[in-house]
Each structure stands twice: as structure tokens, then as C-alpha cells.
Design a protein around this motif. Structure first.
Motif, PDB file in Angstrom:
ATOM      1  N   PRO A   3       0.812  -1.231   0.000  1.00  0.00           N
ATOM      2  CA  PRO A   3       0.000   0.000   0.000  1.00  0.00           C
ATOM      3  C   PRO A   3       0.845   1.281   0.000  1.00  0.00           C
ATOM      4  O   PRO A   3       0.451   2.281  -0.570  1.00  0.00           O
ATOM      5  CB  PRO A   3      -0.819  -0.100   1.288  1.00  0.00           C
ATOM      6  CG  PRO A   3      -0.861  -1.557   1.601  1.00  0.00           C
ATOM      7  CD  PRO A   3       0.440  -2.113   1.102  1.00  0.00           C
ATOM      8  N   GLU A   4       2.018   1.241   0.599  1.00  0.00           N
ATOM      9  CA  GLU A   4       2.914   2.397   0.638  1.00  0.00           C
ATOM     10  C   GLU A   4       3.919   2.394  -0.511  1.00  0.00           C
ATOM     11  O   GLU A   4       4.743   3.307  -0.613  1.00  0.00           O
ATOM     12  CB  GLU A   4       3.672   2.432   1.970  1.00  0.00           C
ATOM     13  CG  GLU A   4       2.784   2.600   3.180  1.00  0.00           C
ATOM     14  CD  GLU A   4       2.123   3.965   3.227  1.00  0.00           C
ATOM     15  OE1 GLU A   4       2.749   4.955   2.809  1.00  0.00           O
ATOM     16  OE2 GLU A   4       0.962   4.030   3.673  1.00  0.00           O
ATOM     17  N   ASN A   5       3.893   1.350  -1.363  1.00  0.00           N
ATOM     18  CA  ASN A   5       4.819   1.193  -2.484  1.00  0.00           C
ATOM     19  C   ASN A   5       6.276   1.222  -2.008  1.00  0.00           C
ATOM     20  O   ASN A   5       7.119   1.890  -2.585  1.00  0.00           O
ATOM     21  CB  ASN A   5       4.579   2.261  -3.556  1.00  0.00           C
ATOM     22  CG  ASN A   5       5.250   1.902  -4.870  1.00  0.00           C
ATOM     23  OD1 ASN A   5       5.376   0.740  -5.216  1.00  0.00           O
ATOM     24  ND2 ASN A   5       5.685   2.921  -5.596  1.00  0.00           N
ATOM     25  N   GLN A  40      11.652   2.667  -2.529  1.00  0.00           N
ATOM     26  CA  GLN A  40      10.501   2.458  -3.397  1.00  0.00           C
ATOM     27  C   GLN A  40      10.496   1.023  -3.906  1.00  0.00           C
ATOM     28  O   GLN A  40      11.534   0.463  -4.264  1.00  0.00           O
ATOM     29  CB  GLN A  40      10.530   3.429  -4.568  1.00  0.00           C
ATOM     30  CG  GLN A  40       9.308   3.307  -5.462  1.00  0.00           C
ATOM     31  CD  GLN A  40       9.304   4.335  -6.570  1.00  0.00           C
ATOM     32  OE1 GLN A  40      10.278   5.063  -6.758  1.00  0.00           O
ATOM     33  NE2 GLN A  40       8.231   4.387  -7.309  1.00  0.00           N
ATOM     34  N   LEU A  41       9.318   0.424  -3.958  1.00  0.00           N
ATOM     35  CA  LEU A  41       9.153  -0.960  -4.387  1.00  0.00           C
ATOM     36  C   LEU A  41       9.234  -1.046  -5.906  1.00  0.00           C
ATOM     37  O   LEU A  41       8.342  -0.599  -6.623  1.00  0.00           O
ATOM     38  CB  LEU A  41       7.808  -1.506  -3.902  1.00  0.00           C
ATOM     39  CG  LEU A  41       7.471  -2.946  -4.272  1.00  0.00           C
ATOM     40  CD1 LEU A  41       8.526  -3.896  -3.735  1.00  0.00           C
ATOM     41  CD2 LEU A  41       6.105  -3.318  -3.736  1.00  0.00           C
ATOM     42  N   PRO A  76       7.737   1.229 -10.897  1.00  0.00           N
ATOM     43  CA  PRO A  76       6.856   0.743  -9.842  1.00  0.00           C
ATOM     44  C   PRO A  76       6.151  -0.534 -10.273  1.00  0.00           C
ATOM     45  O   PRO A  76       5.868  -0.734 -11.447  1.00  0.00           O
ATOM     46  CB  PRO A  76       5.841   1.877  -9.676  1.00  0.00           C
ATOM     47  CG  PRO A  76       6.481   3.068 -10.301  1.00  0.00           C
ATOM     48  CD  PRO A  76       7.401   2.550 -11.365  1.00  0.00           C
ATOM     49  N   LEU A  77       5.896  -1.403  -9.320  1.00  0.00           N
ATOM     50  CA  LEU A  77       5.186  -2.643  -9.606  1.00  0.00           C
ATOM     51  C   LEU A  77       3.695  -2.363  -9.675  1.00  0.00           C
ATOM     52  O   LEU A  77       3.146  -1.678  -8.828  1.00  0.00           O
ATOM     53  CB  LEU A  77       5.445  -3.670  -8.509  1.00  0.00           C
ATOM     54  CG  LEU A  77       6.883  -4.126  -8.328  1.00  0.00           C
ATOM     55  CD1 LEU A  77       6.977  -5.047  -7.129  1.00  0.00           C
ATOM     56  CD2 LEU A  77       7.376  -4.829  -9.558  1.00  0.00           C
ATOM     57  N   ALA A  89       2.788 -12.104   2.490  1.00  0.00           N
ATOM     58  CA  ALA A  89       2.252 -12.564   3.766  1.00  0.00           C
ATOM     59  C   ALA A  89       0.784 -12.141   3.828  1.00  0.00           C
ATOM     60  O   ALA A  89       0.340 -11.301   3.041  1.00  0.00           O
ATOM     61  CB  ALA A  89       3.042 -11.926   4.908  1.00  0.00           C
ATOM     62  N   PRO A  90       0.009 -12.697   4.763  1.00  0.00           N
ATOM     63  CA  PRO A  90      -1.405 -12.327   4.868  1.00  0.00           C
ATOM     64  C   PRO A  90      -1.637 -10.833   5.065  1.00  0.00           C
ATOM     65  O   PRO A  90      -2.655 -10.295   4.645  1.00  0.00           O
ATOM     66  CB  PRO A  90      -1.892 -13.117   6.077  1.00  0.00           C
ATOM     67  CG  PRO A  90      -0.962 -14.279   6.169  1.00  0.00           C
ATOM     68  CD  PRO A  90       0.347 -13.780   5.680  1.00  0.00           C
ATOM     69  N   ASP A  91      -0.673 -10.120   5.656  1.00  0.00           N
ATOM     70  CA  ASP A  91      -0.841  -8.676   5.885  1.00  0.00           C
ATOM     71  C   ASP A  91      -0.388  -7.838   4.699  1.00  0.00           C
ATOM     72  O   ASP A  91      -0.357  -6.622   4.768  1.00  0.00           O
ATOM     73  CB  ASP A  91      -0.121  -8.238   7.149  1.00  0.00           C
ATOM     74  CG  ASP A  91       1.392  -8.436   7.072  1.00  0.00           C
ATOM     75  OD1 ASP A  91       1.871  -8.975   6.052  1.00  0.00           O
ATOM     76  OD2 ASP A  91       2.071  -8.058   8.035  1.00  0.00           O
ATOM     77  N   GLY A  92      -0.038  -8.463   3.572  1.00  0.00           N
ATOM     78  CA  GLY A  92       0.339  -7.743   2.369  1.00  0.00           C
ATOM     79  C   GLY A  92       1.825  -7.464   2.253  1.00  0.00           C
ATOM     80  O   GLY A  92       2.271  -6.856   1.304  1.00  0.00           O
TER      81      GLY A  92
END
Length: 98
Positions: A3-5, A40-41, A76-77, A89-92
Motif C-alpha cells: 500500500p505504501e509502495n 521504493q518498491l 513501480p510494480l 504474507a497475509p498482511d500484504g
């Protein structure tokens, strides 16, 4: 942290000076708020994290395309790439198996 990239690296204890210097040289910055080294992702961030942490692509075959070094510039992805190429993971959070 999709969510925060951001690609975030959490350590159980303070990493060595050598690791911290390498992280800084590869564009990672310490975030007090998130208590993690982050940048940055992008595919290049994933590639650099693998190299810094000595994680082979074969340990997580779903991460990246396997040819990250050929990418000219970080991008960016997209949500589609993330859901297909990166184990979460389950939390993203992105999972790197050590």
C-alpha cells in the motif's frame, strides 16, 4: 509494504556497519516510523535486497523475472505484477525466505 509502495527490510537487531553502508549505497533509507530500511518498491529494489541479504532467486522463484540486472531503470510494480511475481504474507508484506 505494497500500500505504501515500499520494499521494507526489518532486522531483529541492528545490522553491522557494513550492511548499513551497503543499504545506504543501494538507496535504502532508515524509517523511524516503520522501524525498517526501505526504498521504493521496484524490481531493482527486489534485486538489490536479494544481493544485500544473500538471498538467491532460486530460494524464492516467484520474485521478479529472473533477469532483473537487465532492467534499465526502476519501475513501480503494478498490482497485477505484485500479485503474480511476489509472494505475500497475509498482511500484504513481501516475504523473503531466509
Amino acid at each position: 509494504n505494497i500500500p505504501e509502495n515500499r520494499l521494507q527490510i526489518h532486522f531483529d537487531e541492528i545490522p553491522s556497519e557494513e550492511i548499513r553502508t551497503t543499504l545506504k549505497s543501494r538507496g535504502f533509507r532508515w524509517s523511524r516510523k516503520n522501524e525498517a530500511w526501505q526504498r521504493q518498491l521496484t524490481q531493482n529494489a527486489i534485486y538489490d535486497a536479494r544481493r544485500i541479504l544473500n538471498i538467491s532467486a532460486s530460494a524464492n522463484p516467484g520474485i521478479g523475472s529472473g533477469n532483473d540486472s537487465q532492467q534499465a531503470a526502476p519501475s513501480p510494480l503494478s498490482a497485477e505484477e505484485t500479485s503474480l511475481d511476489v509472494p505475500l504474507a497475509p498482511d500484504g508484506q513481501i516475504c523473503f525466505l531466509l
